[in-house]
Write a protein that holds these residues in place. Sequence first.
Motif, PDB file in Angstrom:
ATOM      1  N   GLN A 227       0.756  -1.233   0.087  1.00  0.00           N
ATOM      2  CA  GLN A 227       0.007   0.152  -0.007  1.00  0.00           C
ATOM      3  C   GLN A 227       0.983   1.140   0.112  1.00  0.00           C
ATOM      4  OE1 GLN A 227      -2.698  -0.026   3.072  1.00  0.00           O
ATOM      5  NE2 GLN A 227      -3.452  -2.205   2.606  1.00  0.00           N
ATOM      6  N   ARG A 228       0.630   2.137  -1.004  1.00  0.00           N
ATOM      7  CA  ARG A 228       1.467   3.225  -1.171  1.00  0.00           C
ATOM      8  C   ARG A 228       0.406   4.448  -0.487  1.00  0.00           C
ATOM      9  NH1 ARG A 228       1.936  -0.076  -5.273  1.00  0.00           N
ATOM     10  NH2 ARG A 228       4.219  -0.470  -6.123  1.00  0.00           N
ATOM     11  N   ARG A 229       0.629   4.613   0.756  1.00  0.00           N
ATOM     12  CA  ARG A 229      -0.480   5.908   1.237  1.00  0.00           C
ATOM     13  C   ARG A 229       0.346   6.182   2.634  1.00  0.00           C
ATOM     14  NH1 ARG A 229      -4.525   3.536   4.666  1.00  0.00           N
ATOM     15  NH2 ARG A 229      -4.097   1.332   5.041  1.00  0.00           N
ATOM     16  N   ASP A 230       0.020   7.358   3.093  1.00  0.00           N
ATOM     17  CA  ASP A 230       0.357   7.886   4.379  1.00  0.00           C
ATOM     18  C   ASP A 230      -0.597   7.456   5.531  1.00  0.00           C
ATOM     19  OD1 ASP A 230       0.979   9.557   6.504  1.00  0.00           O
ATOM     20  OD2 ASP A 230       1.437  11.311   5.357  1.00  0.00           O
ATOM     21  N   LEU A 231      -0.312   6.680   6.266  1.00  0.00           N
ATOM     22  CA  LEU A 231      -1.109   6.373   7.358  1.00  0.00           C
ATOM     23  C   LEU A 231      -1.679   7.761   8.344  1.00  0.00           C
ATOM     24  CD1 LEU A 231       0.250   2.847   8.405  1.00  0.00           C
ATOM     25  CD2 LEU A 231      -1.872   3.437   7.236  1.00  0.00           C
ATOM     26  N   GLU A 232      -0.662   8.564   8.418  1.00  0.00           N
ATOM     27  CA  GLU A 232      -1.148   9.755   9.338  1.00  0.00           C
ATOM     28  C   GLU A 232      -2.327  10.545   8.592  1.00  0.00           C
ATOM     29  OE1 GLU A 232       1.528  12.357  11.648  1.00  0.00           O
ATOM     30  OE2 GLU A 232       2.959  11.897   9.936  1.00  0.00           O
ATOM     31  N   ARG A 233      -2.571  10.435   7.317  1.00  0.00           N
ATOM     32  CA  ARG A 233      -3.653  10.880   6.793  1.00  0.00           C
ATOM     33  C   ARG A 233      -4.664  10.273   6.534  1.00  0.00           C
ATOM     34  NH1 ARG A 233      -0.968  15.155   2.048  1.00  0.00           N
ATOM     35  NH2 ARG A 233       0.248  16.221   3.695  1.00  0.00           N
ATOM     36  N   SER A 234      -4.635   9.142   6.061  1.00  0.00           N
ATOM     37  CA  SER A 234      -5.609   8.115   5.675  1.00  0.00           C
ATOM     38  C   SER A 234      -6.014   7.128   6.776  1.00  0.00           C
ATOM     39  CB  SER A 234      -4.921   7.178   4.447  1.00  0.00           C
ATOM     40  OG  SER A 234      -4.042   6.598   4.868  1.00  0.00           O
ATOM     41  N   GLY A 235      -5.459   6.857   7.628  1.00  0.00           N
ATOM     42  CA  GLY A 235      -5.664   6.094   8.777  1.00  0.00           C
ATOM     43  C   GLY A 235      -5.447   4.655   8.275  1.00  0.00           C
ATOM     44  N   ILE A 236      -5.800   3.636   9.293  1.00  0.00           N
ATOM     45  CA  ILE A 236      -5.501   2.101   9.153  1.00  0.00           C
ATOM     46  C   ILE A 236      -6.807   1.606   8.585  1.00  0.00           C
ATOM     47  CG2 ILE A 236      -4.914  -0.082  10.190  1.00  0.00           C
ATOM     48  CD1 ILE A 236      -2.929   1.705  12.017  1.00  0.00           C
ATOM     49  N   GLN A 237      -6.851   0.796   7.539  1.00  0.00           N
ATOM     50  CA  GLN A 237      -8.060   0.020   7.055  1.00  0.00           C
ATOM     51  C   GLN A 237      -8.627  -0.640   8.312  1.00  0.00           C
ATOM     52  OE1 GLN A 237      -6.797  -1.962   3.621  1.00  0.00           O
ATOM     53  NE2 GLN A 237      -6.920   0.043   2.509  1.00  0.00           N
ATOM     54  N   SER A 238     -10.054  -1.103   8.109  1.00  0.00           N
ATOM     55  CA  SER A 238     -10.589  -1.554   9.145  1.00  0.00           C
ATOM     56  C   SER A 238     -10.335  -3.046   9.751  1.00  0.00           C
ATOM     57  CB  SER A 238     -12.162  -1.633   8.670  1.00  0.00           C
ATOM     58  OG  SER A 238     -12.436  -2.633   7.575  1.00  0.00           O
ATOM     59  N   GLU A 239      -9.611  -3.733   8.953  1.00  0.00           N
ATOM     60  CA  GLU A 239      -9.162  -5.296   9.337  1.00  0.00           C
ATOM     61  C   GLU A 239      -8.403  -5.080  10.584  1.00  0.00           C
ATOM     62  OE1 GLU A 239      -6.462  -4.499   5.893  1.00  0.00           O
ATOM     63  OE2 GLU A 239      -8.368  -4.096   6.527  1.00  0.00           O
ATOM     64  N   LYS A 240      -8.393  -6.284  11.463  1.00  0.00           N
ATOM     65  CA  LYS A 240      -7.724  -6.403  12.613  1.00  0.00           C
ATOM     66  C   LYS A 240      -6.449  -7.027  12.187  1.00  0.00           C
ATOM     67  CE  LYS A 240     -10.553  -4.649  15.721  1.00  0.00           C
ATOM     68  NZ  LYS A 240     -10.206  -3.321  16.439  1.00  0.00           N
ATOM     69  N   TYR A 241      -5.338  -6.911  12.961  1.00  0.00           N
ATOM     70  CA  TYR A 241      -4.004  -7.268  12.669  1.00  0.00           C
ATOM     71  C   TYR A 241      -3.381  -8.289  14.035  1.00  0.00           C
ATOM     72  CZ  TYR A 241      -3.823  -4.473   8.555  1.00  0.00           C
ATOM     73  OH  TYR A 241      -4.247  -4.100   7.455  1.00  0.00           O
ATOM     74  N   ASP A 242      -2.827  -9.243  13.820  1.00  0.00           N
ATOM     75  CA  ASP A 242      -2.040  -9.973  15.136  1.00  0.00           C
ATOM     76  C   ASP A 242      -1.095  -9.320  15.382  1.00  0.00           C
ATOM     77  OD1 ASP A 242      -3.930 -12.156  14.931  1.00  0.00           O
ATOM     78  OD2 ASP A 242      -3.012 -12.407  13.023  1.00  0.00           O
TER      79      ASP A 242
END
Length: 392
Positions: A227-242
């Motif tokens: 994923q080419r994106r800025d997490l500060e601006r776009s946030g984290i997608q809804s799925e959960k991570y281990d």
Amino acid sequence: MGERYTAGELARRVGVSARTVRFYDKKELLKPVAYTEGGYRLYDSRSVLLLQKIKLLQYAGLSLEQISRMMASESEESVTELLWQQKLLLEQKRNQMNQVIESLEDALSACGTLETEHERMESVLDILHVKDMEAPFDYRYGFYENYSENQQDCFGWVYDQLQVLPGAAVLDMGSGHGNLWIRNWTRIPEGVTVTAVDKRNSVIDFLEQFYLENKKFLQRNVKFLFQRRDLERSGIQSEKYDRIVANHLWDFIADKDALMEKAKSALGQQGFMLSTYSSYGFLEAVDQLLGSVAAGVDLTGLIAGRDLERRRFEEKLRAHFTKVSRGVFQSRLTGIADAGVLTGYIQNSYPGEYAAHEPMWKEATRKIDQQIAREGAPEIRTYMPLYKCRQI
């Protein structure tokens, strides 16, 4: 007791000469398991595997000295892991050679447009200087690669703390070139999905290309998503991570609190975030050296500022996560026999601090060189903090 082989029989089974077997014995790489009454060497089935391993590692480019140290260590690295690390080393050398070739091509092109030898030499030196200064981050990374004598690879240690289980979903919030994964490529368990995120297209392109070229070496059903994106601006997608990784990320994040909250919300029930932060110890050691030679350069303000940043970072983690445990990766730097290496690190890593004392650095370097000549190269210990953050 099992079947026993003479040196000649062992040599024929593996496809080497008996002289080679005797030579490995002399080098203490392949000791006999017993001797006949007449004093002839005897080997067993384990000796066959060991000789095959030595032959394979030599083919991969390791020296006998490297193989000897490897055999003497208590490391339980598999042949796959050893070969993978050697493959990376050779690729690194190839990349370095490619960079040198590109520099020489640029230099040759410049020479063709200039008339005098003096002009050509100045142009070539300018080109090489620019090439050397293109990537300050690579400078710092290469510095630790060159002078660290730590027996455990930093990326391997961080990966071990991540405790990735088969089938896990992992988010790498600032993957960069993916060194954490590349250096542990064959160790990633079956069925793991790694989502690599970075706002720089170039590094994601690099990691994606590496994945396409080397995914055949991964364990079954391991998958990388990019994923080419800025997490500060776009946030984290809804799925959960281990697992969520924030490896050397936080110095580049403006609003750390907001991203920590986003990461916390994205963790599964038993998941945790693993964060590294800037190392310390190097500046302290250099400051001590400067003080011991009365150089007139004082790094205490810089050190105090970095310490304060680290404490504030830890406070933020503990404010957002209910359980934060801290580990430290220790590294030993040796063989720095030139004070210019130490002052060069300051110049490249902290240019503002270097500029503040610029008139004094030349004399400081001279005095430290004199001390090194008398007492030998300094031993410097550095410490990289790592935080395991849970919301339980």
